[in-house]
Design a protein around this motif. Structure first.
Motif, PDB file in Angstrom:
ATOM      1  N   UNK A 120      -9.573  14.106  13.215  1.00 27.10           N
ATOM      2  CA  UNK A 120      -8.346  13.641  13.880  1.00 27.10           C
ATOM      3  C   UNK A 120      -7.710  14.696  14.776  1.00 27.10           C
ATOM      4  N   UNK A 121      -8.008  15.962  14.506  1.00 30.33           N
ATOM      5  CA  UNK A 121      -7.418  17.049  15.298  1.00 30.33           C
ATOM      6  C   UNK A 121      -8.333  18.249  15.192  1.00 30.33           C
ATOM      7  N   UNK A 122      -8.145  19.198  16.102  1.00 30.71           N
ATOM      8  CA  UNK A 122      -9.032  20.367  16.109  1.00 30.71           C
ATOM      9  C   UNK A 122      -8.446  21.520  15.311  1.00 30.71           C
ATOM     10  N   UNK A 123      -7.140  21.612  15.352  1.00 31.64           N
ATOM     11  CA  UNK A 123      -6.490  22.712  14.632  1.00 31.64           C
ATOM     12  C   UNK A 123      -5.332  22.187  13.797  1.00 31.64           C
ATOM     13  N   UNK A 180      -9.765   9.730   6.558  1.00 30.20           N
ATOM     14  CA  UNK A 180      -9.577   8.418   7.179  1.00 30.20           C
ATOM     15  C   UNK A 180     -10.162   8.405   8.582  1.00 30.20           C
ATOM     16  N   UNK A 181      -9.886   9.469   9.310  1.00 30.36           N
ATOM     17  CA  UNK A 181     -10.356   9.534  10.686  1.00 30.36           C
ATOM     18  C   UNK A 181     -11.870   9.621  10.754  1.00 30.36           C
ATOM     19  N   UNK A 182     -12.437  10.461   9.911  1.00 33.18           N
ATOM     20  CA  UNK A 182     -13.890  10.599   9.918  1.00 33.18           C
ATOM     21  C   UNK A 182     -14.542   9.259   9.601  1.00 33.18           C
ATOM     22  N   UNK A 183     -13.962   8.526   8.668  1.00 31.97           N
ATOM     23  CA  UNK A 183     -14.560   7.276   8.244  1.00 31.97           C
ATOM     24  C   UNK A 183     -14.416   6.188   9.318  1.00 31.97           C
ATOM     25  N   UNK A 184     -13.271   6.191   9.998  1.00 32.30           N
ATOM     26  CA  UNK A 184     -13.018   5.109  10.945  1.00 32.30           C
ATOM     27  C   UNK A 184     -13.465   5.425  12.374  1.00 32.30           C
ATOM     28  N   UNK A 185     -13.375   6.682  12.762  1.00 33.01           N
ATOM     29  CA  UNK A 185     -13.671   6.993  14.171  1.00 33.01           C
ATOM     30  C   UNK A 185     -14.868   7.921  14.311  1.00 33.01           C
ATOM     31  N   UNK A 186     -15.362   8.408  13.189  1.00 31.93           N
ATOM     32  CA  UNK A 186     -16.445   9.396  13.211  1.00 31.93           C
ATOM     33  C   UNK A 186     -16.047  10.711  13.847  1.00 31.93           C
ATOM     34  N   UNK A 230      -7.030  14.480  18.707  1.00 33.61           N
ATOM     35  CA  UNK A 230      -5.887  15.271  19.145  1.00 33.61           C
ATOM     36  C   UNK A 230      -6.216  16.757  18.963  1.00 33.61           C
ATOM     37  N   UNK A 231      -5.379  17.608  19.528  1.00 31.94           N
ATOM     38  CA  UNK A 231      -5.682  19.031  19.488  1.00 31.94           C
ATOM     39  C   UNK A 231      -5.073  19.745  18.297  1.00 31.94           C
ATOM     40  N   UNK A 232      -3.814  19.428  18.042  1.00 32.58           N
ATOM     41  CA  UNK A 232      -3.097  20.258  17.078  1.00 32.58           C
ATOM     42  C   UNK A 232      -2.255  19.403  16.157  1.00 32.58           C
ATOM     43  N   UNK A 233      -2.286  19.772  14.883  1.00 41.64           N
ATOM     44  CA  UNK A 233      -1.352  19.182  13.938  1.00 41.64           C
ATOM     45  C   UNK A 233      -0.517  20.320  13.368  1.00 41.64           C
ATOM     46  N   UNK A 234       0.783  20.145  13.376  1.00 44.88           N
ATOM     47  CA  UNK A 234       1.667  21.173  12.828  1.00 44.88           C
ATOM     48  C   UNK A 234       2.357  20.610  11.598  1.00 44.88           C
ATOM     49  N   UNK A 235       2.224  21.299  10.485  1.00 42.21           N
ATOM     50  CA  UNK A 235       2.893  20.790   9.281  1.00 42.21           C
ATOM     51  C   UNK A 235       3.043  21.880   8.234  1.00 42.21           C
ATOM     52  N   UNK A 277       0.821  -1.210   0.000  1.00 47.07           N
ATOM     53  CA  UNK A 277       0.000   0.000   0.000  1.00 47.07           C
ATOM     54  C   UNK A 277       0.857   1.263   0.000  1.00 47.07           C
ATOM     55  N   UNK A 278       0.296   2.278  -0.615  1.00 40.23           N
ATOM     56  CA  UNK A 278       0.884   3.627  -0.566  1.00 40.23           C
ATOM     57  C   UNK A 278       1.233   3.984   0.885  1.00 40.23           C
ATOM     58  N   UNK A 279       2.410   4.555   1.067  1.00 47.72           N
ATOM     59  CA  UNK A 279       2.828   4.931   2.419  1.00 47.72           C
ATOM     60  C   UNK A 279       1.810   5.843   3.091  1.00 47.72           C
ATOM     61  N   UNK A 280       1.202   6.716   2.301  1.00 46.91           N
ATOM     62  CA  UNK A 280       0.246   7.667   2.885  1.00 46.91           C
ATOM     63  C   UNK A 280      -1.031   6.983   3.346  1.00 46.91           C
ATOM     64  N   UNK A 281      -1.235   5.743   2.858  1.00 48.34           N
ATOM     65  CA  UNK A 281      -2.391   4.990   3.321  1.00 48.34           C
ATOM     66  C   UNK A 281      -2.252   4.721   4.819  1.00 48.34           C
ATOM     67  N   UNK A 282      -1.042   4.394   5.251  1.00 46.46           N
ATOM     68  CA  UNK A 282      -0.836   4.151   6.685  1.00 46.46           C
ATOM     69  C   UNK A 282      -0.646   5.442   7.460  1.00 46.46           C
ATOM     70  N   UNK A 283       0.021   6.436   6.848  1.00 44.29           N
ATOM     71  CA  UNK A 283       0.191   7.670   7.619  1.00 44.29           C
ATOM     72  C   UNK A 283      -1.121   8.434   7.773  1.00 44.29           C
ATOM     73  N   UNK A 284      -2.080   8.149   6.909  1.00 46.04           N
ATOM     74  CA  UNK A 284      -3.395   8.759   7.059  1.00 46.04           C
ATOM     75  C   UNK A 284      -4.088   8.337   8.348  1.00 46.04           C
ATOM     76  N   UNK A 285      -3.676   7.191   8.879  1.00 49.19           N
ATOM     77  CA  UNK A 285      -4.297   6.670  10.102  1.00 49.19           C
ATOM     78  C   UNK A 285      -3.544   7.102  11.351  1.00 49.19           C
ATOM     79  N   UNK A 286      -2.417   7.754  11.119  1.00 47.77           N
ATOM     80  CA  UNK A 286      -1.445   8.027  12.180  1.00 47.77           C
ATOM     81  C   UNK A 286      -2.043   8.624  13.464  1.00 47.77           C
ATOM     82  N   UNK A 287      -2.900   9.659  13.379  1.00 47.26           N
ATOM     83  CA  UNK A 287      -3.367  10.285  14.626  1.00 47.26           C
ATOM     84  C   UNK A 287      -4.117   9.328  15.541  1.00 47.26           C
TER      85      UNK A 287
END
Length: 869
Positions: free
Chosen positions: A508-511, A499-505, A479-484, A450-460
Motif C-alpha cells: 500500500x505504501x513504500x515507506x 489487505x493491500x497485498x491480497x487485493x491489489x498485489x 502510495x509513497x508514505x504513511x505517517x503514524x 465489521x471491525x472498524x479496522x477491517x475498513x481502515x485496512x483498505x484505506x490506502x
RNA sequence: GGGAGCAUAGCUCAGUUGGUUAGAGCACUUGCCUUACAAGCAAGGGGUCACAGGUUCGAGUCCUGUUGUUCCCACCA
C-alpha cells in the motif's frame, strides 16, 4: 517604517486568510501534468468522534511538511484526507444520547438508530477536519473520504467476499474477548493488559468417595459454576495419581473428573487448575482436548445467568463477593492471598474484558501474514526508523486469527444472509431475496457489523476508488508514505499491508514513517483521566500554527517520544517573528524595484559569495535530511542558518554596505526552505515580495547549485568574523561600555589576512565598535589589553587602565591551552598508523590545526615578550 | 519470560557511514531600548557524553557486560 508589515507577526491576522487563499487557488490539488512523478500520502483517518489532540498535531504536521516539500520539489503531490466511522466510539456516543432520552437501542430499532447515527455524523463528523485546517494541512479536500461512504463500503464488501471465496473468512464458535460495557466482541489487539491487584482464593474440592481434598487456587471463584473438570500436569508427582478420579465442585455439588494436561504449570498456585471452558480461552482449549462440556454461566452484560442459581442476575463482582462469602461459610476456602496479575481491559472503555464463547466471523491470518511479512523483509516497504520492522515481524509471526464481527449497528454490516430453512450461508454484495440452494425466501441477514479496522485496512486504495480501476488508483497507487505513531502498527499498519497485498498485489505504501507519542512536560502520556492534555487549538490561538508545528518537529529524531513544552513553542514563535522582522528590514532597506534586480556572481564580493556558499550547503543538507525523513534535523539546519548566519551576520553586513539583490535572493530561498515547516508566515511574507499569482506553496524548492560554493569566500569571512568576535570579547573582558568606541591595533603575520581585514575594515569597525583601527607591524603596547587567535593579534588601547601583569597571566593561560592542543594534534600526526589509516581530509585537518596553533602560539609568545619589555 | 528504546549542560533535547576543541532552546550571569526584531543584540559560566571492559591510529558514536528508566509482546489459573 515599513509600510507592508507590522512590527510583530500576528498569526491570528494571517492564518485564516492564507488558508482560504490556498483553497481558492486550488493549491492542494495534485498537478494535472501527467509527466510529473507522483507523491502520495494517505491521511490516517481521524475518528469522527475525535477532537484534535497533540498526537494528531504531530502526525499531521509531519505529513504536511513532507507533502509540501515534495510538491515544491516538483512532484504531482496528493494528500488524501478522510475520516473514520469509529464504530465503537460513535455507537457509545449514541448510546449515551439514548440513555439521556430513556430509550433503548432495541426499542428504537436498527433503522432509526442508523438514521440518528448518520445525523450525528453529519452534524459533528466534520469537527475534526475543521480543526485540522487550523494546522495548515495541505490535503486535497475535494478528494475527502469517509470509511462508510459509498465507495469505501463497496470496497469493504468486495474485500469480504473475495476473502470469503478464497476460504480466508470463516464463521466459528470460539472464545473471544467480550466487552460487557460496549456489548460487543473485540479483537485481541483491542485488549489492553494492565497489572491490577486481586486475590488468589485457595478452594478445596473433595475427592469423590475419599476423605481427601484437592486444593485449587483461582482468581475468579464466581466461574466455579462453569467448572467441568480439574486439571493437573501429568508429570506432577504430587497429583499424577489423581488423574481419572473425580471431585465434587464445592457448593454446587457437581461431580467432575480430574484430567492430565501439559498446559498446567506446576509452579503456579497449587498446581491444580479448575477448568471453565466457557470463560477462559486456555480452559476452552483444554476442554476441547479432553472432550469436556461447556457451561456458560454469564450473560453478555457480565452478569450471572440462571445456571448460577441464587446468584443469577448479579454482576461478576457482586457475584464473586457473595459466592466467596458462601464458600467461606461452608469451609471451602483454605487461604486467601493478595495477588497482582494482569487483567485485560477494553481499549475503548477500560471495562474488564470477559472471555466469552460465541459465534463470530474470523479472518484466517496465517497465509495473509506470510505474504505481509515477506513484503517487508524483501524491502518493498521500509519502516523508518528501521527498528519498528522488528515489532512488525514479531507480531506477524505470532499472529492469531482476527475476529472481525462486532455486535454493533454503526458500521459495515456483514454482507451475509442465512437461509432459515436449509441453513445455507449466502455471501453477497446485493440484497439476497431467495436461497440459492433451496429457493426458500425465508432468509435472515447477518446482524453483526465489521471491525472498524477491517475498513481502515483498505484505506490506502479504497480512497483512490478501488475496487473500480479509476484514474486516481492507476496514477497514485501504491502510495509513497504513511505517517503514524508506533502505537498503531498492529491496529492498522499491519492490516493495510496484508489487505493491500491480497487485493491489489501491491504494497500500500513504500515507506512508513513512525513517530512517538507527545507527552506532557513531566513525560506522562496525555490522557483524559489525568487531565494533562494540552489542546493544540489553544496553542495555535496563543502562538500560531507555525509555532506549534515547528516546535513539534524541531530537534526530534524519528520514532522518539517527545515532551511538550510551551517554552519550546515560544521559541518557535520567536523564530517566526525573527523571519518576519528580517522581511521588514528588507522592505525598509530596499525599494520594490531593487528587490527585483538579479545579481551577477562575478561581480560579488566575499560577503555575498560567503552567504551564497553557505546557503547552498544548507540547501543540500536540508534536502538530504528531508529525503531521509529526518525532519527534526532539517528544521534545525534551517533554524541555525537563518538565525546565526543570515540574521546575525549577513543582515548586519548589509547595514554597512549595500547587498540588495543577494539579500533578496537568499531571503527568498530561506522562505522556500522554511515553507514546508512554517507555511503560513512564509506565504504571508512571500506575498509582500512577490505577486499573489505565484504562491510560495507551489514554487520550486531551492536546488543546490555548486557554482555558488566558494571556499575562499567562506575562509575570508570566517577570518573577519573571528576578529570581530575577538574584539567584542576583549571589550567585555575589560568592561568597556558598549557606547565607548575603542582604538584597536592589529598585527598579523600573514599578508592575506592583512588584506582581508583592510578590505573589510569598515565592517570590522562598525561591528566591533572600533574608533580607530591600525593594521601594523609594531606599536607601542603600553596600556593595552591583548587577545590572540590563529589569525591575528589585537591590542586594545585603554589609556593606562590595564594591569600588565594580569594581561600576561591571561595570555599565559591561553598559551598553556594552545600548547596542550598542539601536543595532542602533533601526537596524532607523529603516529604512522594515523597517517596511513585515517582518511586524507582528516589528516589535512590535523595539519591545518597544527599550523593554526603554531601561529597562535608564536603570536602569544611574542605578545607576552612585548608586555615584558 | 521475550524484545525494544532511552541515559549527553540545571531542564528539554540534537549530534549523519567512528575523525580536530561535543551543540541548540530554555534557565543563569553581565552589559545594551545599537532604527528589522527586548518575541531582540552582544559577551559569558556550565558537560569524566550512566558505569566497567573491549575493538580502533582515533569512541558520545561500534561490541560485551552492569545499573537505572520507559515502553511493547506473551503468560499469569
Amino acid at each position: 517604517m515599513c509600510k507592508h508589515l507590522e512590527k510583530n507577526y500576528d498569526p491570528k491576522k494571517t492564518e485564516e486568510s492564507i488558508y482560504k487563499f490556498w483553497e481558492e487557488n486550488e493549491c492542494f490539488k495534485p498537478s494535472r501534468d501527467e509527466s510529473k512523478e507522483t507523491y502520495t500520502i494517505v491521511m490516517p483517518p481521524p475518528n469522527i468522534t475525535g477532537n484534535l489532540h497533540m498526537g494528531h498535531a504531530l502526525d499531521q504536521t509531519m505529513q504536511d511538511t513532507m507533502i509540501r516539500f515534495k510538491r515544491m520539489q516538483g512532484y504531482s503531490a496528493l494528500w488524501i484526507p478522510g475520516t473514520d466511522h469509529a464504530a465503537i466510539a460513535t455507537e457509545a456516543k449514541l448510546m449515551e444520547q439514548l440513555r439521556t432520552e430513556g430509550i433503548s437501542k432495541e426499542k428504537l430499532g436498527r433503522k432509526a438508530f442508523l438514521k440518528r447515527a448518520w445525523e450525528w455524523k453529519n452534524k459533528y463528523g466534520s469537527n475534526i477536519t475543521k480543526q485540522l485546517k487550523k494546522l495548515g494541512v495541505s490535503c486535497d479536500w475535494s478528494r475527502e473520504r469517509f470509511t462508510m461512504d459509498e465507495g469505501c463500503s463497496e470496497a469493504v464488501k468486495e474485500f469480504f467476499i473475495k476473502l470469503y471465496d478464497k476460504g480466508l473468512i470463516y464463521r466459528g464458535k470460539k472464545i473471544i474477548n467480550w466487552c460487557p460495557k460496549c456489548l460487543t466482541s473485540i479483537s485481541d489487539s483491542e485488549v489492553n493488559f494492565e497489572e491490577l491487584n486481586g486475590h488468589f482464593w485457595y478452594i478445596r474440592y473433595k475427592l469423590v468417595g475419599e476423605d481427601r481434598y484437592v486444593e485449587v487456587a483461582t482468581t475468579r471463584p464466581e466461574t466455579i459454576f462453569g467448572d467441568v473438570a480439574l486439571a493437573v500436569n501429568p508429570n506432577d508427582d504430587r497429583y499424577k495419581d489423581l488423574i481419572g478420579k473425580k471431585v465434587i465442585v464445592p457448593v454446587i455439588g457437581r461431580e467432575v473428573s480430574i484430567v492430565g494436561d501439559n498446559y498446567v504449570d506446576m509452579e503456579i498456585g497449587t498446581g491444580v487448575l479448575k477448568i471453565t471452558p466457557a470463560h477462559d480461552p486456555n480452559d476452552f482449549e483444554i476442554g476441547l482436548r479432553h472432550n469436556l462440556p461447556v457451561i456458560e454461566v454469564m450473560n453478555e452484560k457480565g452478569c450471572m445467568n440462571e445456571l448460577s442459581g441464587r446468584y443469577c442476575g448479579l454482576n461478576r463482582d457482586d457475584a464473586r463477593k457473595e459466592f466467596v462469602k458462601k464458600l467461606k461459610e461452608e469451609g471451602y476456602i483454605s487461604k486467601i492471598e493478595e495477588l497482582s496479575h494482569s487483567v485485560g481491559l477494553c481499549y475503548r472503555c477500560s471495562a474488564v474484558v470477559e472471555p466469552r464463547l460465541s459465534t463470530q466471523w474470523f479472518v484466517k491470518m496465517k497465509e495473509l501474514a506470510e505474504k505481509a511479512l515477506k513484503c517487508v523483509k524483501d524491502g518493498n516497504i521500509e519502516f523508518v526508523p528501521n527498528r519498528f520492522s522488528k515489532i512488525y515481524y514479531h507480531w506477524m509471526e505470532n499472529i492469531k486469527d482476527w475476529c472481525i464481527s462486532r455486535q454493533l449497528w454503526w458500521g459495515h454490516r456483514i454482507p451475509v444472509w442465512y437461509c432459515k430453512d436449509c441453513n445455507e450461508i449466502i455471501v453477497s454484495k446485493e440484497e439476497v431475496k431467495e436461497c440459492r440452494k433451496c429457493f426458500s425466501k425465508n432468509l435472515k441477514r447477518e446482524e453483526d457489523t465489521l471491525d472498524t479496522w477491517f475498513s481502515s485496512g483498505l484505506w490506502p486504495f479504497s480512497v483512490l476508488g478501488w475496487p473500480e480501476n479509476t484514474d486516481d488508483l492507476r496514477r497514485f497507487f501504491p502510495t509513497n508514505l504513511l505517517v503514524t505513531g508506533y502505537d498503531i502498527i498492529f491496529f492498522w499498519v499491519a492490516k493495510m499491508i496484508f489487505s493491500s497485498l491480497e487485493m491489489t498485489n501491491k504494497p500500500p505504501f513504500k515507506q512508513v514513517l513512525i513517530h512517538g507519542l507527545v507527552r506532557d512536560s513531566q513525560g506522562r502520556k496525555m490522557s483524559k483521566s489525568l487531565g494533562n492534555g494540552i489542546d493544540p487549538l489553544e496553542v495555535i490561538e496563543q502562538y500560531g500554527a507555525d509555532a506549534l508545528r515547528f516546535s513539534l518537529i524541531l530537534g526530534n529524531s524519528p520514532g522518539n517520544d517527545l515532551r511538550f513544552y510551551s517554552e519550546k513553542v515560544e521559541a518557535s514563535r520567536n523564530f517566526a517573528n525573527k523571519i518576519w522582522n528580517a522581511a521588514r528590514f528588507i522592505h525598509m532597506k530596499l525599494s520594490e524595484k531593487e528587490t527585483r534586480k538579479k545579481f551577477n556572481l562575478g561581480e560579488l564580493d566575499s560577503i555575498d559569495k560567503w552567504i551564497l556558499s553557505r546557503l547552498n550547503k544548507v540547501i543540500e543538507q536540508v534536502t538530504l535530511e528531508m529525503e531521509a525523513l529526518d525532519l527534526g534535523l532539517a528544521a534545525q539546519k534551517i533554524y541555525d542558518f537563518v538565525w546565526d548566519e543570515f540574521c546575525d551576520w549577513y543582515i548586519e553586513f548589509s547595514k554597512i554596505s549595500n547587498r540588495n539583490s543577494v539579500l533578496v535572493y537568499v531571503f527568498n530561498s530561506i522562505l522556500k526552505l522554511l515553507h514546508p515547516f512554517m507555511p503560513f508566515v512564509t506565504e504571508k511574507i512571500w506575498h509582500s515580495f512577490n505577486s499573489q499569482d505565484y504562491p510560495i506553496m507551489v514554487s520550486d524548492f531551492p536546488k543546490h547549485n555548486s557554482n555558488y560554493l566558494s571556499q575562499n569566500a567562506e575562509k575570508e569571512i570566517e577570518v573577519l568574523m573571528s576578529v570581530v568576535k575577538m574584539v567584542r570579547n576583549l571589550r567585555r573582558e575589560m568592561n568597556v561600555p558598549q557606547s565607548r568606541k575603542v582604538e584597536i591595533n592589529i598585527e598579523t603575520t600573514n599578508s592575506n589576512i592583512d588584506e582581508i581585514l583592510s578590505k573589510y575594515k569598515n565592517e570590522l569597525c562598525r561591528l566591533a565598535n572600533i574608533k580607530e583601527l591600525n593594521i601594523l607591524d609594531k606599536f607601542n603596547i603600553s596600556g593595552c589589553a591583548a587577545s590572540v587567535n590563529e589569525y591575528a593579534k589585537i591590542y586594545m588601547s585603554l589609556e593606562g587602565l590595564v594591569d600588565i601583569e594580569s594581561e600576561i597571566e591571561k595570555l599565559k593561560k591561553e598559551l598553556e591551552v594552545s600548547k596542550n592542543q598542539l601536543e595532542q594534534a602533533n601526537k596524532r600526526l607523529n603516529n604512522k598508523e594515523f597517517l596511513s589509516k585515517a582518511p586524507k581530509h582528516v589528516v589535512e585537518g590535523a595539519k591545518e590545526l597544527v599550523k593554526n596553533l603554531e601561529g597562535k602560539i608564536s603570536k602569544l609568545n611574542k605578545s607576552i615578550m612585548e608586555f615584558r619589555i
